[in-house]
Design a protein around this motif. Structure first.
Motif, PDB file in Angstrom:
ATOM      1  N   GLY A   4       0.803  -1.233   0.000  1.00  0.00           N
ATOM      2  CA  GLY A   4       0.000   0.000   0.000  1.00  0.00           C
ATOM      3  C   GLY A   4       0.820   1.259   0.000  1.00  0.00           C
ATOM      4  N   GLY A   5       2.121   1.150  -0.267  1.00  0.00           N
ATOM      5  CA  GLY A   5       2.954   2.340  -0.361  1.00  0.00           C
ATOM      6  C   GLY A   5       3.148   3.053   0.951  1.00  0.00           C
ATOM      7  N   GLY A   6       3.109   2.303   2.085  1.00  0.00           N
ATOM      8  CA  GLY A   6       3.301   2.933   3.383  1.00  0.00           C
ATOM      9  C   GLY A   6       2.076   3.690   3.877  1.00  0.00           C
ATOM     10  N   ASN A   7       0.917   3.418   3.285  1.00  0.00           N
ATOM     11  CA  ASN A   7      -0.328   4.070   3.709  1.00  0.00           C
ATOM     12  C   ASN A   7      -0.911   3.283   4.874  1.00  0.00           C
ATOM     13  N   VAL A   8      -1.212   3.980   5.962  1.00  0.00           N
ATOM     14  CA  VAL A   8      -1.659   3.299   7.162  1.00  0.00           C
ATOM     15  C   VAL A   8      -2.966   2.551   6.945  1.00  0.00           C
ATOM     16  N   VAL A   9      -3.843   3.018   6.047  1.00  0.00           N
ATOM     17  CA  VAL A   9      -5.135   2.356   5.853  1.00  0.00           C
ATOM     18  C   VAL A   9      -4.954   0.990   5.209  1.00  0.00           C
ATOM     19  N   ALA A  10      -3.771   0.713   4.604  1.00  0.00           N
ATOM     20  CA  ALA A  10      -3.529  -0.602   4.016  1.00  0.00           C
ATOM     21  C   ALA A  10      -3.439  -1.685   5.078  1.00  0.00           C
ATOM     22  N   LEU A  11      -3.288  -1.295   6.359  1.00  0.00           N
ATOM     23  CA  LEU A  11      -3.221  -2.257   7.453  1.00  0.00           C
ATOM     24  C   LEU A  11      -4.601  -2.711   7.906  1.00  0.00           C
ATOM     25  N   ARG A  12      -5.623  -2.218   7.270  1.00  0.00           N
ATOM     26  CA  ARG A  12      -6.979  -2.620   7.641  1.00  0.00           C
ATOM     27  C   ARG A  12      -7.249  -4.023   7.110  1.00  0.00           C
ATOM     28  N   THR A  13      -7.740  -4.899   7.983  1.00  0.00           N
ATOM     29  CA  THR A  13      -8.029  -6.283   7.593  1.00  0.00           C
ATOM     30  C   THR A  13      -9.463  -6.404   7.086  1.00  0.00           C
ATOM     31  N   ARG A  14      -9.801  -7.619   6.684  1.00  0.00           N
ATOM     32  CA  ARG A  14     -11.144  -7.877   6.166  1.00  0.00           C
ATOM     33  C   ARG A  14     -12.078  -8.412   7.238  1.00  0.00           C
ATOM     34  N   HIS A  15     -11.727  -8.158   8.505  1.00  0.00           N
ATOM     35  CA  HIS A  15     -12.597  -8.601   9.600  1.00  0.00           C
ATOM     36  C   HIS A  15     -13.977  -7.959   9.534  1.00  0.00           C
ATOM     37  N   ARG A  16     -14.045  -6.812   8.840  1.00  0.00           N
ATOM     38  CA  ARG A  16     -15.351  -6.129   8.744  1.00  0.00           C
ATOM     39  C   ARG A  16     -16.364  -6.945   7.958  1.00  0.00           C
ATOM     40  N   PHE A  17     -15.893  -7.932   7.201  1.00  0.00           N
ATOM     41  CA  PHE A  17     -16.794  -8.787   6.428  1.00  0.00           C
ATOM     42  C   PHE A  17     -17.101 -10.095   7.143  1.00  0.00           C
ATOM     43  N   SER A  18     -16.535 -10.276   8.330  1.00  0.00           N
ATOM     44  CA  SER A  18     -16.706 -11.550   9.033  1.00  0.00           C
ATOM     45  C   SER A  18     -18.057 -11.604   9.731  1.00  0.00           C
ATOM     46  N   GLY A  19     -18.428 -12.794  10.187  1.00  0.00           N
ATOM     47  CA  GLY A  19     -19.694 -12.975  10.891  1.00  0.00           C
ATOM     48  C   GLY A  19     -20.715 -13.682  10.031  1.00  0.00           C
ATOM     49  N   ASN A  20     -21.611 -14.408  10.686  1.00  0.00           N
ATOM     50  CA  ASN A  20     -22.676 -15.134   9.995  1.00  0.00           C
ATOM     51  C   ASN A  20     -23.880 -14.219   9.825  1.00  0.00           C
ATOM     52  N   LYS A  21     -24.146 -13.860   8.598  1.00  0.00           N
ATOM     53  CA  LYS A  21     -25.247 -12.937   8.323  1.00  0.00           C
ATOM     54  C   LYS A  21     -26.598 -13.640   8.270  1.00  0.00           C
ATOM     55  N   ASN A  22     -26.608 -14.947   8.269  1.00  0.00           N
ATOM     56  CA  ASN A  22     -27.861 -15.684   8.181  1.00  0.00           C
ATOM     57  C   ASN A  22     -28.491 -15.818   9.562  1.00  0.00           C
ATOM     58  N   SER A  23     -29.793 -15.651   9.625  1.00  0.00           N
ATOM     59  CA  SER A  23     -30.503 -15.748  10.895  1.00  0.00           C
ATOM     60  C   SER A  23     -30.626 -17.211  11.335  1.00  0.00           C
ATOM     61  N   LYS A  24     -30.565 -17.434  12.647  1.00  0.00           N
ATOM     62  CA  LYS A  24     -30.717 -18.770  13.204  1.00  0.00           C
ATOM     63  C   LYS A  24     -32.173 -19.119  13.487  1.00  0.00           C
TER      64      LYS A  24
END
Length: 691
Positions: free
Chosen positions: A142-162
């Motif tokens: 990411g060229g030393g850009n701090v936002v490149a350290l953001r992971t994809r955890h924001r997409f994690s989790g089960n979106k389907n209802s139980k």
């Protein structure tokens, strides 16, 4: 940027088939940046910068919440310290062992100054070598850009209802039932949901099938909250209520000069008044007034947004285009005589043609004649959406101010809802007569409202704001007497004969029209008739509109309502076939105009404004029943003269007086000779001059 030097820069616009260039000086760029219209973002199109945006989904830490931004800064601290150690010491490698030693050293050197020894500190564990290598790769890609350290955890989790599919269906069913005009509560709906699930479970238990779990009331509430709240409120309370609740509150209209924006609207006055068709208001007690019929009048009002001033208003029984056109005509007329007749201490200077008129979508304001009048005033017509009072907040506020400041002073006030009304029977408490409303409202608007500090004007009064802004910007001229008739006059069709054109018992004649008649003969002409001034008409002949004066010069400036009352009064005082001198008619018109304190208000604000069809219907009823002759009886006219064939007239020296109150006005025994009279107007307590 294409090029730059000491004077400025030349920029090109990307994405065009033809390359376009534009120059900016350094001073212009600084001004654009200070005004927030230009932002310089270096290396926006750089490959590593674009890759960082792709990985993180954002371009800057400012687009993230504080906890996540702090986490990225923590990761950057580890990575930046390791890169510094790697550059300074060749023994630092990217192996697991070397990374572990480096992370331990980074942890030991982390600044901790300023922290109290008795304070609990919560810290995250150091990253593992595997995690750290992933951070390091992303940071470098990411060229030393701090936002490149953001992971994809924001997409994690089960979106389907139980929740079971059958329960999910029932949740949706009862959540939708919440959107009902009966306004059921969530608790009541949850009870129905539980009862239906219990029935399903009994059947399932009998068939050996698994039982369904009833969701909690909070789950049903969350499902309701997930619905579109505008639609929910509209279903439960109505679309207008939803619009009012979810309306966007803006900064208001951007107006700076008088008459730049004029709003027009109609309201049913929230006050019960007593019908007064007999002129008995001075002779009835309070108890007797209660037995009379009551009514609710309507008010149509024109309002200047810039100065918050009332330009005109009309009180009427019905809301129609004629009343709206009369308000337009009044807004461009001098109203000081009206204010004086109403007993106002202040003048009423607000008048002039507007640049933009924005009425609501009511039938009077979408009428072709009303819109035509605005076009003839050379103004813009902008129709506000129906039922959206928030779009006309300024004039709605005037109605609200009138309701709160004026109407509570009178018994018979109507309320906006039954809760406010309570047991108050407004129609039985009516105490004022309907024909007094024009004078009351005139004094309120002219003496009170216009001289009260207005919050929307930063404490300035509408009266002072008008004079200040008029002095600053000036005003467009109001239409003159003949332009008013061309704009607001009623279109009629009348016959032309040797006596001229006859309208409402009066003849209109000129040399030009008779010269034209000699060429074409007797014919029918299109005319324009201004009921506010029957002294002239406009007639279409010789391929243009021409002004034709009335034969009787005393009619100049006379309102049709005054003329109708004058005719009715002269009928009562003179038998059929009598000869009446012109000066007697002139005195009668003057007496009618001055006999009551609110006469001007009645004709200008509450008088009838008949349309073409009504004028045609009343044409025959205005047959005089007597002849009006010139004061100079010695001069004989031919049958084709302006006045027509004259008969011996009553001597001018015979005075004029109203009839006795005891004598029937239409008595069959009335003498054919004119009554002996005085030139003074009748006393006000005699109804002889009332229509």
């Amino acid at each position: 940027m294409v090029s730059g030097d000491a004077l400025g820069y030349v920029f090109s616009r990307p994405g065009h088939s033809v390359e376009l260039h534009e120059q900016f000086t350094h001073e212009e760029i600084v001004k654009l940046i200070d005004a927030g219209e230009l932002r310089i973002d270096r290396k926006w199109y750089d490959e590593t910068r674009a890759k960082a945006r792709l990985m993180a989904g954002v371009d800057s830490l400012t687009e993230l919440k504080v906890p996540e931004a702090n986490e990225l800064l923590r990761r950057e601290y580890y990575v930046s310290q390791f890169l510094a150690m790697e550059a300074a010491d060749k023994q630092v490698k990217r192996t697991d062992v070397s990374i572990k030693r480096a992370i331990i050293e980074i942890e030991l050197n982390r600044p901790t100054s300023g922290q109290r020894c008795d304070r609990n500190v919560t810290a995250k564990c150091a990253p593992s070598p595997r995690t750290f290598r992933r951070w390091l790769k992303n940071y470098e890609d990411g060229g030393g850009n701090v936002v490149a350290l953001r992971t994809r955890h924001r997409f994690s989790g089960n979106k389907n209802s139980k929740i079971d599919a059958e329960v999910h269906k029932l949740l949706t069913k009862y959540a939708m039932q919440y959107c009902s005009e009966t306004r059921p509560t969530v608790s009541k709906l949850h009870g129905k949901l539980s009862a239906e699930l219990a029935l399903i479970n009994r059947i399932s238990e009998a068939n050996g099938e698994p039982l369904l779990v009833c969701p909690s009331k909070a789950t049903l509430q969350r499902r309701v909250n997930q619905l579109n709240q505008f639609e929910v409120h509209a279903c439960r309370h109505g679309i207008n209520s939803a619009r009012a609740r979810f309306a966007v509150v803006g900064t208001g209209l951007d107006v700076t000069r008088p008459l730049q924006h004029v709003q027009i609207d109609t309201l049913t006055i929230p006050l019960h008044t007593i019908v007064n068709d007999w002129g008995l208001d001075k002779y009835l007690t309070v108890e007797e007034r209660k037995e009379l019929q009551t009514e609710r009048k309507k008010i149509c009002l024109a309002f200047d947004v810039a100065t918050r001033g009332v330009l005109a208003f009309r009180v009427s029984d019905k809301d129609d285009a004629n009343n709206a056109i009369a308000v337009l005509a009044m807004s461009v007329s001098d109203k000081n005589a009206i204010a004086k007749a109403a007993g106002c201490k202040s003048d009423w200077p607000h008048r002039g043609p507007g640049s933009l008129y924005s009425p609501d979508a009511g039938s009077p304001f979408i009428d072709t004649r009303f819109r035509g009048c605005i076009a003839k005033l050379k103004a813009v017509y902008e129709n506000a959406p129906a039922a959206l009072s928030s779009m006309r907040g300024h004039i709605e506020r005037v109605f609200g101010t009138t309701h709160t400041m004026l109407l509570p002073e009178f018994p018979g006030r109507a309320f906006s809802n039954t809760q406010e009304k309570g047991e108050y029977e407004a129609h039985k408490r009516a105490s004022i007569f309907s024909d007094k409303l024009p004078m009351i409202l005139t004094r309120f608007f002219v003496d009170i409202y216009h001289h009260t500090p207005h919050e929307g004007l930063m404490g300035e009064t509408p009266y002072n704001a008008w004079h200040r802004l008029v002095g600053l910007y000036g005003l467009a001229p109001c239409p003159d007497l003949h332009a008013r008739r061309d704009i607001f006059g009623e279109p009629l069709a009348r016959n032309l004969d040797p006596r001229g054109i006859r309208v409402n018992g009066n003849f209109y004649q000129s040399d030009a029209i008779q010269e034209w008649r000699r060429e074409v003969g007797d014919t029918k002409l299109d005319i324009r008739y201004d009921t506010a001034d029957i002294g002239h008409i406009s007639a279409w002949f010789d391929d243009q509109w021409n002004v034709v004066p009335a034969v009787r010069t005393s009619l100049v400036g006379v309102d049709l309502n005054v003329w109708m009352r004058t005719v009715a009064d002269l009928r009562r005082r003179f038998a059929a076939g009598a000869k009446v001198n012109e000066h007697i008619v002139h005195d009668a018109i003057r007496a009618i105009s001055e006999i009551a304190d609110d006469s001007v208000c009645r004709t200008a604000i509450a008088g009838l404004r008949p349309d073409a069809a009504e004028i045609d219907r009343t044409e025959e009823s205005l047959t005089l029943g007597f002849d009006i002759v010139a004061d100079n009886v010695g001069e004989q006219k031919s049958a084709d003269g302006i006045i027509g064939t004259e008969f011996p007239a009553t001597p001018a020296s015979v005075p004029l007086s109203p009839p006795s109150v005891t004598a029937p006005a239409n008595s069959a025994k009335a003498s054919t000779k004119p009554a002996s009279v005085t030139l003074a107007p009748a006393p006000r307590n005699l109804p002889s001059l009332e229509d």
